[in-house]
Design a protein around this motif. Structure first.
Motif, PDB file in Angstrom:
ATOM      1  N   GLU A 127      38.324 -21.741  33.405  1.00 54.14           N
ATOM      2  CA  GLU A 127      39.188 -22.600  32.611  1.00 54.14           C
ATOM      3  C   GLU A 127      39.386 -24.198  33.231  1.00 54.14           C
ATOM      4  O   GLU A 127      39.121 -25.079  32.716  1.00 54.14           O
ATOM      5  CB  GLU A 127      40.343 -21.872  32.168  1.00 54.14           C
ATOM      6  CG  GLU A 127      40.558 -20.906  31.154  1.00 54.14           C
ATOM      7  CD  GLU A 127      41.724 -20.439  30.661  1.00 54.14           C
ATOM      8  OE1 GLU A 127      41.805 -19.680  30.004  1.00 54.14           O
ATOM      9  OE2 GLU A 127      42.888 -20.774  31.641  1.00 54.14           O
ATOM     10  N   ARG A 178      35.851 -25.794  33.395  1.00 54.07           N
ATOM     11  CA  ARG A 178      35.082 -25.729  31.948  1.00 54.07           C
ATOM     12  C   ARG A 178      33.890 -25.302  32.164  1.00 54.07           C
ATOM     13  O   ARG A 178      32.740 -26.025  31.755  1.00 54.07           O
ATOM     14  CB  ARG A 178      35.625 -27.177  31.425  1.00 54.07           C
ATOM     15  CG  ARG A 178      36.946 -27.574  31.323  1.00 54.07           C
ATOM     16  CD  ARG A 178      37.085 -28.767  30.709  1.00 54.07           C
ATOM     17  NE  ARG A 178      38.393 -29.279  30.417  1.00 54.07           N
ATOM     18  CZ  ARG A 178      38.809 -30.653  30.246  1.00 54.07           C
ATOM     19  NH1 ARG A 178      37.922 -31.485  29.982  1.00 54.07           N
ATOM     20  NH2 ARG A 178      40.211 -30.560  30.058  1.00 54.07           N
ATOM     21  N   LEU A 231      32.539 -27.511  26.996  1.00 46.35           N
ATOM     22  CA  LEU A 231      33.756 -26.466  26.875  1.00 46.35           C
ATOM     23  C   LEU A 231      35.096 -27.195  27.265  1.00 46.35           C
ATOM     24  O   LEU A 231      34.902 -27.960  28.304  1.00 46.35           O
ATOM     25  CB  LEU A 231      33.417 -25.399  27.765  1.00 46.35           C
ATOM     26  CG  LEU A 231      32.267 -24.558  27.456  1.00 46.35           C
ATOM     27  CD1 LEU A 231      32.033 -23.709  28.676  1.00 46.35           C
ATOM     28  CD2 LEU A 231      32.283 -23.825  26.185  1.00 46.35           C
ATOM     29  N   ARG A 232      36.240 -26.967  26.330  1.00 45.95           N
ATOM     30  CA  ARG A 232      37.370 -27.566  26.716  1.00 45.95           C
ATOM     31  C   ARG A 232      38.276 -26.694  27.371  1.00 45.95           C
ATOM     32  O   ARG A 232      39.021 -27.041  28.325  1.00 45.95           O
ATOM     33  CB  ARG A 232      37.921 -28.182  25.490  1.00 45.95           C
ATOM     34  CG  ARG A 232      37.233 -29.595  25.015  1.00 45.95           C
ATOM     35  CD  ARG A 232      38.088 -30.121  23.938  1.00 45.95           C
ATOM     36  NE  ARG A 232      39.509 -30.267  24.035  1.00 45.95           N
ATOM     37  CZ  ARG A 232      40.337 -30.226  22.909  1.00 45.95           C
ATOM     38  NH1 ARG A 232      39.862 -30.293  21.812  1.00 45.95           N
ATOM     39  NH2 ARG A 232      41.630 -30.562  23.057  1.00 45.95           N
ATOM     40  N   LYS A 233      38.496 -25.358  26.939  1.00 44.00           N
ATOM     41  CA  LYS A 233      39.120 -24.392  27.544  1.00 44.00           C
ATOM     42  C   LYS A 233      38.408 -22.838  27.386  1.00 44.00           C
ATOM     43  O   LYS A 233      38.896 -22.267  26.484  1.00 44.00           O
ATOM     44  CB  LYS A 233      40.442 -24.497  27.092  1.00 44.00           C
ATOM     45  CG  LYS A 233      41.357 -23.466  27.650  1.00 44.00           C
ATOM     46  CD  LYS A 233      42.950 -23.684  27.319  1.00 44.00           C
ATOM     47  CE  LYS A 233      43.903 -22.671  27.838  1.00 44.00           C
ATOM     48  NZ  LYS A 233      45.152 -22.591  27.476  1.00 44.00           N
ATOM     49  N   PRO A 234      37.382 -22.835  27.897  1.00 39.42           N
ATOM     50  CA  PRO A 234      36.807 -21.671  27.744  1.00 39.42           C
ATOM     51  C   PRO A 234      37.714 -20.127  28.238  1.00 39.42           C
ATOM     52  O   PRO A 234      38.325 -20.388  29.304  1.00 39.42           O
ATOM     53  CB  PRO A 234      35.423 -21.392  28.741  1.00 39.42           C
ATOM     54  CG  PRO A 234      36.107 -22.493  29.866  1.00 39.42           C
ATOM     55  CD  PRO A 234      36.674 -23.423  29.214  1.00 39.42           C
ATOM     56  N   ASP A 237      36.227 -20.771  22.883  1.00 41.78           N
ATOM     57  CA  ASP A 237      36.696 -21.984  23.485  1.00 41.78           C
ATOM     58  C   ASP A 237      38.301 -22.386  22.908  1.00 41.78           C
ATOM     59  O   ASP A 237      38.369 -22.889  21.792  1.00 41.78           O
ATOM     60  CB  ASP A 237      35.768 -23.409  23.052  1.00 41.78           C
ATOM     61  CG  ASP A 237      36.206 -24.567  23.734  1.00 41.78           C
ATOM     62  OD1 ASP A 237      37.352 -24.799  24.432  1.00 41.78           O
ATOM     63  OD2 ASP A 237      35.310 -25.283  24.105  1.00 41.78           O
ATOM     64  N   GLU A 251      39.145 -25.778  21.482  1.00 43.65           N
ATOM     65  CA  GLU A 251      38.534 -26.453  20.278  1.00 43.65           C
ATOM     66  C   GLU A 251      38.816 -25.468  19.262  1.00 43.65           C
ATOM     67  O   GLU A 251      38.146 -25.596  18.033  1.00 43.65           O
ATOM     68  CB  GLU A 251      37.036 -26.861  20.669  1.00 43.65           C
ATOM     69  CG  GLU A 251      37.039 -27.955  21.390  1.00 43.65           C
ATOM     70  CD  GLU A 251      35.645 -28.391  21.258  1.00 43.65           C
ATOM     71  OE1 GLU A 251      34.817 -28.250  20.344  1.00 43.65           O
ATOM     72  OE2 GLU A 251      35.226 -29.110  22.333  1.00 43.65           O
ATOM     73  N   LYS A 283      31.590 -20.568  20.594  1.00 44.75           N
ATOM     74  CA  LYS A 283      30.327 -21.329  21.028  1.00 44.75           C
ATOM     75  C   LYS A 283      29.291 -20.379  21.378  1.00 44.75           C
ATOM     76  O   LYS A 283      29.602 -19.419  21.952  1.00 44.75           O
ATOM     77  CB  LYS A 283      30.537 -22.358  21.878  1.00 44.75           C
ATOM     78  CG  LYS A 283      31.548 -23.575  21.507  1.00 44.75           C
ATOM     79  CD  LYS A 283      31.791 -24.613  22.265  1.00 44.75           C
ATOM     80  CE  LYS A 283      32.582 -25.689  21.744  1.00 44.75           C
ATOM     81  NZ  LYS A 283      33.017 -26.544  22.752  1.00 44.75           N
TER      82      LYS A 283
END
Length: 123
Positions: free
Chosen positions: A67, A70, A89-92, A107, A110, A114
């Motif tokens: 996270e 990213r 990725l913003r917050k995997p 993610d 978002e 994905k």
């Protein structure tokens, strides 16, 4: 399994064991007897930010979403780690992989899933 530092995600491995990510720490691999087999940060010399989702592909490689960084890294049984996803990725969070070489990444930044195609060996 005691003595984990903030366990987050867990996934089975083909050998009957399992892999666990620890919040702000490490990813540990256990045998089916629940005995610690290895720590990925120690085995590979890899510095995790905040490991989240974990899964294991058909080749036995461990995939880890981070996270903080990213990213998603693949840790093969032999050889060096491979960064599979380094942008977008913003917050995997949670991850899963299919037997056809697809990587699914939830993610949370978002509010979507994905899908990436990767292949360890040519099919």
């Amino acid at each position: 399994v005691p003595n984990l530092q903030g366990p987050r995600y867990v996934s089975p491995v083909p050998s009957g064991g399992f892999v666990v990510s620890e919040e702000c720490g490490d990813v540990k691999v256990f045998m089916s007897s629940c005995k610690l087999l290895c720590s990925l940060s120690s085995k590979y010399g890899h510095q995790f930010g905040n490991p989240a989702g974990v899964c294991v592909d058909t080749e036995g490689s461990i995939l880890v979403a981070d996270e903080q960084h990213r990213t998603v890294h693949l840790f093969p049984e032999h050889g060096a780690p491979v960064c599979l996803v380094s942008t977008g990725l913003r917050k995997p969070a949670g991850i899963a992989c299919s037997s056809f070489g697809h990587l699914f990444v939830a993610d949370a930044g978002e509010n979507c899933v994905k899908v990436f195609k990767y292949c360890v060996r040519p099919l």
